[in-house]
Design a protein around this motif. Structure first.
Motif, short mmCIF file in Angstrom:
data_model
loop_
_atom_site.label_atom_id
_atom_site.label_comp_id
_atom_site.label_asym_id
_atom_site.label_seq_id
_atom_site.Cartn_x
_atom_site.Cartn_y
_atom_site.Cartn_z
N ASP A 89 -116.47 33.26 -24.02
CA ASP A 89 -116.40 34.57 -24.68
C ASP A 89 -115.48 35.54 -23.96
O ASP A 89 -115.30 36.67 -24.43
N GLN A 92 -116.15 39.19 -23.71
CA GLN A 92 -116.23 39.98 -24.94
C GLN A 92 -117.33 39.37 -25.81
O GLN A 92 -117.07 38.66 -26.78
N GLN A 93 -118.57 39.66 -25.46
CA GLN A 93 -119.72 38.95 -26.01
C GLN A 93 -119.76 38.97 -27.54
O GLN A 93 -120.04 37.95 -28.18
N ASP A 94 -119.52 40.12 -28.14
CA ASP A 94 -119.68 40.23 -29.60
C ASP A 94 -118.71 39.33 -30.36
O ASP A 94 -119.00 38.93 -31.50
N LEU A 95 -117.58 38.98 -29.76
CA LEU A 95 -116.61 38.13 -30.45
C LEU A 95 -117.11 36.70 -30.60
O LEU A 95 -116.63 35.96 -31.46
N ALA A 97 -119.82 35.71 -31.83
CA ALA A 97 -120.49 35.58 -33.13
C ALA A 97 -119.55 35.84 -34.30
O ALA A 97 -119.97 35.74 -35.46
N ASP A 98 -118.30 36.19 -34.02
CA ASP A 98 -117.32 36.50 -35.07
C ASP A 98 -116.58 35.21 -35.44
O ASP A 98 -115.80 34.69 -34.64
N ARG A 133 -121.40 31.13 -25.17
CA ARG A 133 -121.04 32.03 -24.08
C ARG A 133 -119.94 31.42 -23.21
O ARG A 133 -118.91 32.02 -22.98
N TRP A 169 -125.43 33.21 -29.08
CA TRP A 169 -124.91 34.17 -28.12
C TRP A 169 -124.12 35.26 -28.85
O TRP A 169 -123.37 34.95 -29.76
N PRO A 170 -124.32 36.55 -28.53
CA PRO A 170 -125.07 37.06 -27.38
C PRO A 170 -126.51 37.47 -27.70
O PRO A 170 -127.17 38.01 -26.82
N GLU A 171 -126.99 37.25 -28.91
CA GLU A 171 -128.31 37.75 -29.29
C GLU A 171 -129.45 36.93 -28.72
O GLU A 171 -130.52 37.47 -28.39
#
Length: 313
Positions: A89, A92-95, A97-98, A133, A169-171
């Protein structure tokens, strides 16, 4: 007819794979970290090693954002000769899940770098799975089922990869975070009260040179300085004995496609094991990573970063 390996500097990502048609197709694939206009990028290229100067005969297949941490970097050819690539990741954790981003993913490509059929991605068609991750190792069961291992934080994981699935990840990283979601749960996690594995390169070993490790998913681990030996048992199969070092991963909340049982091999003998691989003759090889600035005593030693051939366990 000879081993190939690449040696990367501290903080860089390096992966290598040989075209399945080699030597008739004389291509060596390398995944590495570079700087372009002052920014880090991970690049997947292949080199035509039949040429006098292979570096002048390379082709860029992929370019992915990079960082000095969480960079993934494993590449290998799998069933049907598709090329698999793991990406971290990059912090950039949110990416992760994108589905339109290439970081925090497992990618599956053709040898030409195009999307492999059947990836089932709702975003970038090169994406096979999302929500990772820092996946570091890949392996394939005899029926072509893909497995991966992934760094924490919290528990490190062994995962059963299914096209289009989200690994959380990241949830999600711990049991209660997976509950009530559609995130694909891990096959195994290191115990919360135990030392981190820090898993790296892996192979599902089918050779006969080391019979005790045959038909096992072998994972090189960095922090624990050993090889984790995972027996993969399908539902209804006979589970192996635990012995002195065994751990069974059979909690109700885990992925029940298989039951994993782990044992330890070569504990403390090689230091930080970066990758394990099966040679074309069935031999088992490992490489170490003791000079990356993270080794604890008694490493590094005089002769510490090595390619070894394992002949017994």
């Amino acid at each position: 007819d000879r081993p190939w390996f690449v040696d990367g500097g501290e903080g860089g990502t390096m992966g290598l794979a040989v075209h399945p048609g080699y030597p008739d197709v004389p291509l060596i694939y390398v995944y590495y970290t570079a700087k372009v206009d002052g920014e880090r990028v991970n690049r997947l290229v292949y080199y035509d090693v039949s040429k006098t100067e292979p570096s002048n005969h390379s082709k860029l297949l992929l370019e992915v954002p990079a960082a000095n941490i969480h960079d993934g970097g494993r590449i290998m050819f799998g069933p049907a000769n598709y090329l698999w690539v793991t990406t971290g990741d990059t912090g950039q954790q949110d990416l992760a899940a994108d589905p339109n981003s290439l970081v925090g993913k497992v990618l599956r490509l053709t040898p030409e770098g195009e999307p492999a059929p059947g990836n089932e991605s709702p975003g970038d068609p090169r994406v096979f799975t999302i929500g990772h991750r820092n996946p570091q190792g890949l392996g394939f069961l005899p029926d072509a089922t893909p497995l991966a291992d992934e760094h924490g934080p919290g528990p490190d994981e062994i995962q059963h990869l299914v096209a289009g699935d989200n690994y959380g990840w990241p949830e999600a990283r711990e049991q209660e975070q997976y509950e009530g979601t559609d995130y694909h749960r891990p096959l195994a996690q290191h115990p919360m009260d135990g030392a981190t594995w820090a898993p790296s390169g892996a192979v599902f070993y089918q050779g006969e040179t080391v019979p005790a490790l045959s038909t096992r998913y072998l994972v090189g681990v960095l922090s624990q300085q050993r090889i984790k030996v995972f027996t993969v048992t399908p539902p209804g199969g006979e589970l192996p004995p635990l012995g002195e070092t065994g751990t069974r991963y059979d909690a109700d909340w885990l992925d029940d496609a298989y039951t994993l049982t782990s044992h330890d091999a070569l504990t403390g003998e090689l230091g930080r094991v970066r990758h394990v691989e099966e040679g074309p003759d069935g031999a088992l090889y490992a490489i170490t990573s003791n000079r990356d600035g993270r080794a604890d005593a008694p490493f590094p030693k005089e002769r510490d970063d090595v390619l070894v051939r394992i002949t017994q366990s």
